[in-house]
Design a protein around this motif. Structure first.
Motif: not given
Length: 419
Positions: A7-12, A60-65
């Protein structure tokens, strides 16, 4: 929600966030009740995440902040998710708002104080934290954070218990939509491997096994999905014992070609092995001995899936499958594992390649429904057309175990692919 992949990233992101809501609302309350935990604390720092943490973050979070502390409180209405974190965390209620002009040390002290206030409000009987000597997936609370958390909890610290069972249940259990997605993902893997095992990729006498492995990885990249490990392609051939053909050898007519590949998308993984035969000049089909070896591997799959009775431990499933194989004169090994958020996923191990008498710890965990597995095994069969040489036929296929039994995701390999 759609199960098309890729799927496109936004749909994922939309799909993953929908699944997270469903999992927190529909699955987590029961898991917490089973474990007897009414407050689950999950802590991770940027680039040093607890394995559980990424499965709870917004897509949309690719890791902890910085330091991210998630509190999941069992209430009469369900589960209240809260975040004690520098930034808002999706649907988690923000339980702390730091002062921007405070120095870092003051913000850290304020964050732990906010955790303590949230615990005071929750009045938990048992506080679960991710420490485990058995499952790496459930052992994600770092030493530094563990000490800081206990200090912050004060009198609540004596209510802290390992959340091993809770973490494993969270990670191993799949929603129906997730199983449907993994079915589609397995189908994509099969299509890529079929293409790799074709004249479009392999020219016998010229292409190497390593060329094919890298082609598979590049194809995944071009399709917009990631491998979770480097694909491998190996060869077996008449006159050369198993393991004797190097990885960079040229693919020749008469070779048995085997691949092991896994992809990752939508926060889920696959793990697959498939086999092909390179026709010799004048051949129209693989040798009967190789066909029989694959059929023996399929029979071994049947024995394992028949033994996968919910409530049995992984070691009990392994023993039953191996006993069935011995009764039928099948020489083989079983090393199957859950596959979900992680390729070698949380949940019971059904053997390991070097532990065929049972796996201490992880093998003692119980098989449950609504789980997805990589049904991984091999059989060793003498092939008459190869002068009685023993061929190792290795198979790995995604399966789902639900209340309806075992189903093969996108189907299993029952015939050798011919090149």
């Amino acid at each position: 929600m759609t199960t098309t992949v890729p799927l496109p990233l936004r749909e994922q992101a939309a799909v993953r966030d929908h699944w997270l809501d469903r999992r927190i609302d529909d699955l987590l309350p029961g898991f917490m009740d089973e474990a007897g935990i009414d407050l689950w604390v999950v802590v991770g720092r940027e680039y040093h995440e607890d394995p559980v943490l990424p499965t709870m973050l917004p897509a949309t979070w690719l890791s902890a902040r910085r330091r991210t502390v998630l509190l999941l409180q069992r209430t009469a209405e369900g589960v209240l998710p809260q975040a004690v974190a520098r930034y808002p965390v999706g649907r988690f209620a923000q339980a702390w708002q730091p002062e921007d002009d405070d120095p870092a040390a003051a913000q850290e002290a304020a964050q732990w104080a906010a955790v303590r206030r949230a615990v005071d409000r929750a009045q938990p009987r048992r506080i679960g934290v991710d420490v485990s000597a058995t499952f790496a997936h459930a052992d994600g609370l770092a030493h530094t954070d563990h000490g800081a958390l206990l200090a912050a909890l004060g009198p609540w610290a004596d209510r802290v218990v390992p959340a091993e069972q809770l973490a494993v249940r969270w990670l191993e259990t799949r929603l129906p939509e997730e199983i449907a997605a993994q079915d589609a993902m397995n189908g994509l893997v099969h299509r890529v491997v079929d293409e790799a095992y074709s004249p479009a990729v392999i020219t016998p006498g010229s292409t190497t096994a390593l060329d094919v492995a890298w082609w598979i990885r590049q194809r995944f990249h071009d399709l917009g999905v990631d491998p979770w490990f480097q694909p491998t392609v190996g060869l077996q051939r008449a006159g050369t014992p198993f393991g004797g053909v190097p990885d960079d050898a040229v693919v020749e007519p008469g070779d048995l070609v085997h691949c092991d590949v896994g992809l990752r998308t939508l926060g889920l993984t696959t793990d697959t092995q498939r086999n092909a035969y390179v026709l010799r000049p004048g051949e129209t089909a693989p040798p009967a001995g190789l066909v029989a070896a694959l059929a023996t591997g399929n029979r071994m799959q049947d024995l394992v899936t028949a033994a996968m009775v919910p409530g049995r431990t992984g070691n009990e499933v392994l023993a039953a499958a191996r006993a069935g194989a011995a009764a039928e004169g099948i020489d083989g090994d079983v090393y199957s594992h859950p596959v979900g958020n992680h390729g070698h996923g949380a949940g019971p191990a059904i053997g390991m390649w070097d532990a065929q008498d049972g796996v201490p710890g992880t093998g003692d965990a119980v098989v449950r429904t609504d789980t997805v597995w990589a049904l991984e095994l091999c059989v060793r069969v003498p092939v008459a057309e190869w002068g009685g040489q023993v061929v190792r036929m290795a198979l790995e296929q995604g399966i789902a175990l639900t209340a309806d039994g075992v189903s093969y995701l996108a189907g299993r390999q029952t015939t050798l692919i011919t090149i």
